[in-house]
Design a protein around this motif. Structure first.
Motif, short mmCIF file in Angstrom:
data_model
loop_
_atom_site.label_atom_id
_atom_site.label_comp_id
_atom_site.label_asym_id
_atom_site.label_seq_id
_atom_site.Cartn_x
_atom_site.Cartn_y
_atom_site.Cartn_z
N GLU A 1 77.48 84.26 -8.92
CA GLU A 1 76.91 82.90 -9.23
C GLU A 1 76.75 82.85 -10.79
O GLU A 1 75.98 83.61 -11.43
CB GLU A 1 75.58 82.94 -8.54
CG GLU A 1 75.49 82.33 -7.16
CD GLU A 1 74.44 81.71 -7.12
OE1 GLU A 1 74.17 80.46 -7.54
OE2 GLU A 1 73.34 81.90 -6.38
N GLN B 1 84.09 71.96 -16.86
CA GLN B 1 85.28 72.23 -16.26
C GLN B 1 86.07 73.25 -16.91
O GLN B 1 86.09 73.06 -18.47
CB GLN B 1 86.21 70.94 -16.00
CG GLN B 1 85.32 70.02 -15.29
CD GLN B 1 85.12 70.30 -13.52
OE1 GLN B 1 85.94 70.46 -12.96
NE2 GLN B 1 83.83 70.48 -13.46
N THR C 1 73.23 70.64 -13.85
CA THR C 1 73.63 71.06 -12.36
C THR C 1 75.30 70.51 -12.52
O THR C 1 76.00 70.79 -11.25
CB THR C 1 73.20 70.14 -11.19
OG1 THR C 1 72.77 68.85 -11.97
CG2 THR C 1 71.71 70.82 -11.07
N ASP C 2 75.94 69.91 -13.11
CA ASP C 2 77.23 69.66 -13.24
C ASP C 2 77.96 70.55 -14.22
O ASP C 2 77.98 70.34 -15.27
CB ASP C 2 77.57 68.26 -13.72
CG ASP C 2 76.91 67.94 -14.85
OD1 ASP C 2 75.67 68.35 -15.52
OD2 ASP C 2 77.33 66.97 -15.73
N PRO C 3 78.57 71.63 -13.65
CA PRO C 3 79.12 72.67 -14.45
C PRO C 3 80.36 72.25 -15.23
O PRO C 3 81.00 71.51 -14.83
CB PRO C 3 79.33 73.91 -13.48
CG PRO C 3 79.45 73.18 -12.25
CD PRO C 3 78.82 71.96 -12.34
#
Lengths: 439, 222
Positions: A180, A119, A115-117
């Motif tokens: 998405e 960078q 859920t923490d894509p």
């Protein structure tokens, strides 16, 4: 009997137990292959298929323990892109959510949605502080068969653009559907662990250690790249806006740490500058003539890793350059290390008078060459430059310039270039900040 | 804990928090409004469809220094699925929702000032909100990635607002570039904004999870 919602397939009348009741919205009937909508109390058929998916890597309903957690196989997808076909088994535990067990070319991996894509954008991204490199170009991935239950509207024929990024054994898989993106972290699981966990016979699955998915030519799709770049710029702006907390300035600290790190680097590099060995030879080359190979000599390196520097010096030529390909060949292993150097000299006369460019002298450095005895070999090729001919070149030795190139190889040189690079990296940013604040 | 009789069936209804004036009777699913000692029936909730959520009323836990207990739930359904919103009664007095969808959890707290943002003004006034609307919050960029028209499937326990079965809700999910999560919701009562992030159940140090038949509660969650 475990907690489940029992339904009957409206297509074939077969009984289906929904394990992830409340989450599951689509079911591929394992009896007849029909795709069912189970999001509502009344189950409806979305699509009827010829046959259910067969030959599942893990039978649906089978439970197994992986990395200490128990999982039940509740769904399976068969997917492919233009050169590989693989299966993804959806695992479920009501307390832990979902995982993916992927079997591709004989190799298993366990996937967790993140859920923490990551960078960054392009070929190199960063996730949880570690750098990942893109393995292959975005490829169209098509779902060909579905069976079992899923928490989203799945269907055969679903298409996404997918790629993976890797860091050692860990893969990050990115799938783009429209704008998405969804990210999954994949870690390898041995075939034996999977077989043992789920009680598989092992005749047909994952016995041979096959290679990972092949690397493919790179090149991001425009749209995804542009979107990501956009995000990056916005983020940069947002970061800048948020950065005024640092106004209090840790600049003195940055300087101190930079200088300290520089001194440590200096000491360490002096420590590495131990033994020194020098060999020397020369070769004669003719401009436009054949390539000449010079055996410069043999040097011994005693430290685990050390630099080797080769100086080339040639004189008595004009409007020519010499390409020099150096090779250090380990006498024992025959392993070669290569580097490139060039000496060049151009002269001419234009409206502003005579000019000259280039250098008769060139230094080439190998940084970390492992311990051993090496033959130093140089291949020299002299080439004529014709660009200045129109502007009154001095045609001194035109036609048959022949000259010597002196080659000197030294082990254990001091890497001044690296030291200055370190200084620039350590102190450049604080100096820049200092300059920006005080100008 | 104080109890009052359900105005519909007479079963005891626990009185947990004055801040949560709505409660669903666990026996007859009557939705009750509580004003002091007076209880009035205002509608009917549905029997919640069976699901395998690991959370139940009474589940408790802790994140950082804040302890919480689950006191209510609303279940929302849309064309392609459904999700749970668990109401947490927190020791710092801030109400929070633990959203549960697709096997993962989102912990959010209300942030009313976000509704004053220009990007949300139209939505707050009843207009549409576009996918990919961007919102910068504390240095993180949030992008609207999911807009759902949902209906309440049922509720249980104590709730701050009445949500009889069929209550419509427009729910917009924003995802932050650094893992943040924002849910902007609009129903007949008004608009609210809830911000937080995805959480692992294990990170909530939960106790009293629901015992799901056939499964062992993993050691990390006991």
């Amino acid at each position: 009997m475990s907690a489940a919602r029992a339904i009957t397939c409206p297509q074939c009348g077969g009984a289906i137990a929904i394990k992830a009741a409340g989450y599951t919205v689509s079911v591929g009937c394992q009896h007849c292959g029909a795709l069912l909508d189970v999001a509502h109390p009344d189950v409806t058929v979305i699509a009827a298929y010829e046959d259910a998916m067969r030959g599942l890597p893990v039978p649906l309903g089978r439970r197994g323990t992986l990395f200490g957690d128990e999982w039940e196989a509740i769904g399976a997808l068969s997917r492919h892109d233009y050169d590989v076909e693989w299966t993804e088994t959806l695992l479920f535990n009501p307390y832990l959510g979902y995982r993916w067990l992927v079997l591709s070319e004989g190799e298993w991996s366990l996937g967790t949605m993140i859920t923490d894509p990551p960078q960054g954008s392009g070929e190199d991204i960063e996730w949880r502080g570690e750098a990942f490199h893109q393995d292959y170009n975005l490829a169209e991935t098509i779902t060909s068969h579905v069976v079992g239950e899923f928490y989203w509207r799945v269907a055969a024929g679903d298409t996404v653009a997918a790629t993976t990024y890797s860091r050692r054994d860990t893969l990050l898989s990115a799938e783009w559907s429209g704008d998405e993106g969804s990210w999954t972290q994949l870690v390898p699981v041995s075939a034996q662990d999977v077989r043992q966990a789920f009680g598989l016979s092992g005749v047909d699955v994952g016995d041979s250690p096959a290679p990972r998915r092949k690397a493919r030519p790179l090149g991001l799709s425009r749209s995804a790249g542009a979107e990501a770049g956009d995000n990056f710029m916005t983020r940069l702006r947002a970061d800048y806006d948020a950065a005024d907390i640092m106004e209090k300035s840790d600049l003195p600290k940055m300087f101190k740490m930079g200088v300290a790190a520089f001194l440590i680097s200096l000491l360490m590099m002096m420590g590495f500058t131990t033994s020194s060995d020098t060999v020397n030879n020369y070769g004669r080359v003719k401009v436009g003539g054949p390539e000449v190979t010079v055996n410069v000599g043999q040097i011994s390196l005693n430290a685990p890793y050390q630099p080797v520097e080769i100086d080339a010096f040639g004189t008595g030529f004009e409007n020519a350059w010499v390409d020099i390909n150096y090779t250090l060949i380990n006498r024992k292993t025959q392993r070669g290390y290569t580097a490139y150097g060039v000496i060049e000299r151009y002269t001419g006369r234009d409206s502003e008078g005579p000019w000259s460019e280039g250098s008769f002298y060139a230094t080439t450095q190998f940084s970390g060459i492992p311990r051993g005895t090496y033959d130093v070999v140089a291949d020299l090729k002299a080439n004529r430059w014709n660009g200045g001919a129109a502007l009154n070149t001095t045609p001194t030795w035109d036609g048959s310039q022949e000259f010597s190139v002196n080659l000197t190889a030294t082990s254990g040189g001091f890497m001044w270039g690296n030291l200055w690079l370190i200084a620039a990296l350590l102190l450049g940013m604080p100096i820049l900040i200092f300059w920006m604040r005080h100008s | 804990m104080a109890e009052l009789p359900c105005p519909s069936c007479g079963a005891p209804v626990p009185v947990r928090s004055a801040a949560l004036p709505y409660v669903t009777c666990a026996y007859c699913q009557t939705l009750i409004r509580r004003e002091g000692e007076a209880l009035s029936a205002i509608g009917k909730s549905a029997v919640l469809p069976f699901d395998v959520s690991p959370i139940q009323l009474g589940s408790a836990g802790r994140f950082s220094l804040i302890r919480f207990r689950v006191v209510g739930r609303v279940r929302w359904g849309w064309s392609d699925g459904s999700w749970n919103e668990w109401l947490l009664d927190c020791s710092d007095g801030t109400p929070r929702w633990l959203g549960e969808a697709m096997g993962s959890f989102m912990l959010t707290a209300e942030q009313p000032d976000l509704l004053e943002r220009r990007e949300l003004a139209g939505f707050a006034a009843g207009g549409p909100l576009h996918l990919r609307t961007r919102l910068a919050i504390e240095g993180e960029v949030y992008v609207a990635c999911d807009i759902k028209e949902a209906k309440c499937l049922g509720s249980e326990g104590d709730l701050p607002r009445p949500t009889p079965e069929g209550t419509p809700l427009t729910s917009v999910d924003f995802r932050g570039t650094a893992g943040g999560f924002l849910s902007v919701q609009r129903d007949a009562e008004g608009v609210s904004a809830w911000r937080g992030n995805a959480v692992d159940l294990a990170a909530l140090n939960t106790v009293d999870l629901r015992q799901i038949e056939g499964w062992t509660i993993p050691a990390a969650l006991r």
